[in-house]
Design a protein around this motif. Structure first.
Motif, PDB file in Angstrom:
ATOM      1  N   ASP A   1       0.828  -1.205   0.000  1.00 44.19           N
ATOM      2  CA  ASP A   1       0.000   0.000   0.000  1.00 44.19           C
ATOM      3  C   ASP A   1       0.865   1.258   0.000  1.00 44.19           C
ATOM      4  OD1 ASP A   1       0.847   0.374   2.635  1.00 44.19           O
ATOM      5  OD2 ASP A   1      -1.137   0.138   3.511  1.00 44.19           O
ATOM      6  N   GLU A   2       0.208   2.418   0.040  1.00 45.33           N
ATOM      7  CA  GLU A   2       0.912   3.704  -0.038  1.00 45.33           C
ATOM      8  C   GLU A   2       1.789   3.991   1.172  1.00 45.33           C
ATOM      9  OE1 GLU A   2      -2.900   6.300   1.460  1.00 45.33           O
ATOM     10  OE2 GLU A   2      -2.830   5.475  -0.551  1.00 45.33           O
ATOM     11  N   PHE A   3       1.605   3.247   2.283  1.00 46.22           N
ATOM     12  CA  PHE A   3       2.419   3.425   3.481  1.00 46.22           C
ATOM     13  C   PHE A   3       3.561   2.408   3.543  1.00 46.22           C
ATOM     14  CE2 PHE A   3      -1.905   4.814   4.573  1.00 46.22           C
ATOM     15  CZ  PHE A   3      -1.641   6.156   4.801  1.00 46.22           C
ATOM     16  N   GLY A   4       3.683   1.562   2.527  1.00 47.17           N
ATOM     17  CA  GLY A   4       4.747   0.575   2.491  1.00 47.17           C
ATOM     18  C   GLY A   4       4.416  -0.730   3.188  1.00 47.17           C
ATOM     19  N   ARG A   5       3.163  -0.892   3.629  1.00 44.22           N
ATOM     20  CA  ARG A   5       2.766  -2.150   4.271  1.00 44.22           C
ATOM     21  C   ARG A   5       2.542  -3.204   3.197  1.00 44.22           C
ATOM     22  NH1 ARG A   5      -1.887   0.770   7.689  1.00 44.22           N
ATOM     23  NH2 ARG A   5      -2.399   1.206   5.528  1.00 44.22           N
TER      24      ARG A   5
ATOM     25  N   ASP B   1       4.758  -4.588   8.244  1.00 43.53           N
ATOM     26  CA  ASP B   1       5.186  -3.198   8.127  1.00 43.53           C
ATOM     27  C   ASP B   1       6.430  -3.120   7.245  1.00 43.53           C
ATOM     28  OD1 ASP B   1       7.392  -3.887   9.703  1.00 43.53           O
ATOM     29  OD2 ASP B   1       6.728  -2.784  11.462  1.00 43.53           O
ATOM     30  N   THR B   2       7.008  -1.934   7.112  1.00 44.70           N
ATOM     31  CA  THR B   2       8.140  -1.738   6.205  1.00 44.70           C
ATOM     32  C   THR B   2       9.404  -2.454   6.671  1.00 44.70           C
ATOM     33  OG1 THR B   2       8.641   0.341   7.316  1.00 44.70           O
ATOM     34  CG2 THR B   2       7.315   0.470   5.316  1.00 44.70           C
TER      35      THR B   2
ATOM     36  N   ASP C   1      -7.141   2.533  -2.516  1.00 47.97           N
ATOM     37  CA  ASP C   1      -7.678   3.531  -1.585  1.00 47.97           C
ATOM     38  C   ASP C   1      -8.963   3.063  -0.908  1.00 47.97           C
ATOM     39  OD1 ASP C   1      -5.615   5.248  -2.176  1.00 47.97           O
ATOM     40  OD2 ASP C   1      -6.759   6.371  -3.672  1.00 47.97           O
TER      41      ASP C   1
ATOM     42  N   TYR D   1      -9.598   1.373  11.585  1.00 44.81           N
ATOM     43  CA  TYR D   1      -8.796   1.346  12.800  1.00 44.81           C
ATOM     44  C   TYR D   1      -9.683   1.061  14.003  1.00 44.81           C
ATOM     45  CZ  TYR D   1      -5.267   3.508   9.886  1.00 44.81           C
ATOM     46  OH  TYR D   1      -4.367   3.753   8.899  1.00 44.81           O
TER      47      TYR D   1
ATOM     48  N   GLU E   1      -8.128   5.438  17.419  1.00 42.53           N
ATOM     49  CA  GLU E   1      -7.491   6.537  16.724  1.00 42.53           C
ATOM     50  C   GLU E   1      -7.212   7.644  17.733  1.00 42.53           C
ATOM     51  OE1 GLU E   1      -8.643   9.637  13.206  1.00 42.53           O
ATOM     52  OE2 GLU E   1      -9.321   7.566  13.032  1.00 42.53           O
TER      53      GLU E   1
END
Length: 92
Positions: free
Chosen positions: A7-11, A26-27, A63, A83, A86
């Motif tokens: 994904d866009e967060f590197g996950r 995670d990354t 997205d 989530y 938050e």
């Protein structure tokens, strides 16, 4: 062949067909969590597992959520992620 996506967060999202689930890293390669469980397309809403999978083999992240190709159930599932908690902080 299994397919994963990032994904866009590197996950990294990857299929775990042996346990009928999808994993998230995670990354740094640390496990964040899993979703899905052994079930078929006839599993009723509100029963266990909440996201029934029989042989997840390809993942596409966008997205709007995660799309999971479930080979033995002959379908593509759209899973919306949210989530559990938050927190926000004011900027100074």
């Amino acid at each position: 062949l299994p397919r994963f996506d990032v994904d866009e967060f590197g996950r990294s999202f990857f299929p775990d067909a042996a346990q009928c689930r999808v994993g998230v890293l995670d990354t740094n390669g640390n496990p964040i969590g899993w979703f899905g469980g052994c079930g078929n397309s006839d599993t009723k809403k509100g029963s266990s597992p909440e996201i029934p999978l029989l042989w997840p083999y390809c993942i596409a992240v966008g997205d709007q959520g995660v799309f999971v190709g479930d080979r033995l159930n002959r379908r593509v599932l759209h899973v919306k992620l949210s989530y559990a908690a938050e927190s926000t902080m004011p900027l100074n």
